[in-house]
Scaffold this active site. Sequence first.
Site, short mmCIF file in Angstrom:
data_model
loop_
_atom_site.label_atom_id
_atom_site.label_comp_id
_atom_site.label_asym_id
_atom_site.label_seq_id
_atom_site.Cartn_x
_atom_site.Cartn_y
_atom_site.Cartn_z
CB CYS A 149 10.51 -28.75 30.18
SG CYS A 149 10.99 -27.05 30.57
CB CYS A 155 9.13 -26.84 32.98
SG CYS A 155 9.28 -26.04 31.39
CG ASP A 156 8.19 -30.33 34.92
OD1 ASP A 156 7.41 -29.46 35.36
OD2 ASP A 156 7.99 -30.96 33.88
#
Length: 327
Positions: A148, A151-152
């Site tokens: 993701c 997300c990261d």
Amino acid sequence: MSTAENWDLIIIGAGPAGLTAAQYGARANLRTLVLEQLAPGGQALLIEALENYPGNVGLTDPGGTRIAEPRTGFEFAQDLQRQAEAFGARILTEQVTGLRKEGDRFVLTLGNGETRAAGAVILATGAEHRLLGIPGEKEFTGRGVSYCATCDGPFFRNKRIFVAGGGDSACDEAQYLSRLSSQVVLVHRRDRLRAQKALAERTLKNPRIEVRFNTVIREIRGEGKVSSLVLERSDNAGKGTGETWEEGADAVFVFVGAAPRSSLAFKAEKDENGYILTSQGMESSVPGLFAAGDVRSSPFRQVVVAAGEGAVAAHCAAGYLDALAGS
């Protein structure tokens, strides 16, 4: 028959397909329950800018200046949830661990041991990311290996980032990562990208993304976190002449396809990849069991397609229930 709380329609999964089905099911005056083990929205929650959903685009003035930004997948999912609930659907956070049919009704077993029953069920359970299946992937997940970008990605600002894959997701996420770093390398095992033409061209023209064709990642290395990758020329792989080499890397984002979450529909017919086969009305080979979205066998998987399939599934489920009541 088992004693269970009864509904007309139960939808498993609260992504775009499931939430749209919930809206249409409730509008058809069906007692509608949505079961979702995580947060409503599904993979749409990971979309930074939903720019290709009809009507959900940024506005640009005649001079070419953008005056409105595309909405995020999170915002879109929130609206879908509010719409479904406004029409009367109930959304419950709970995992479904079992699904069986008893007579003309389906019985669902929940993770807490309770049961629910309905005359029709729509599976909108989506799909999950496929893994590379190489040494180091599992060991470094969360420590440089991610699935993701939104997300990261911010953890690797101005770092050397590799992206594995060549489809829409890989290109879209590489575009996002290129705003965080000028050192993005997209590796794809084939000699051309599989993404939609416009997205592929945008990726190839992005000066912050280096695209390498006929290349695969064979191993992820590091001590405590990702520090390097072993790469191989895929056009010679398996011929004994594949060139391999090691390169420094800070992160690997993996987007190499998905596997359908179709295990609950163990009696329904599926294609060779495990996706559920349905009629044009989204009904599976099990009467009363419908499928919509990424869990269904389809040539094109997009949010707009999932939403459309959810609407069709709910409409046809209502027709199925009407026929059942009149039989």
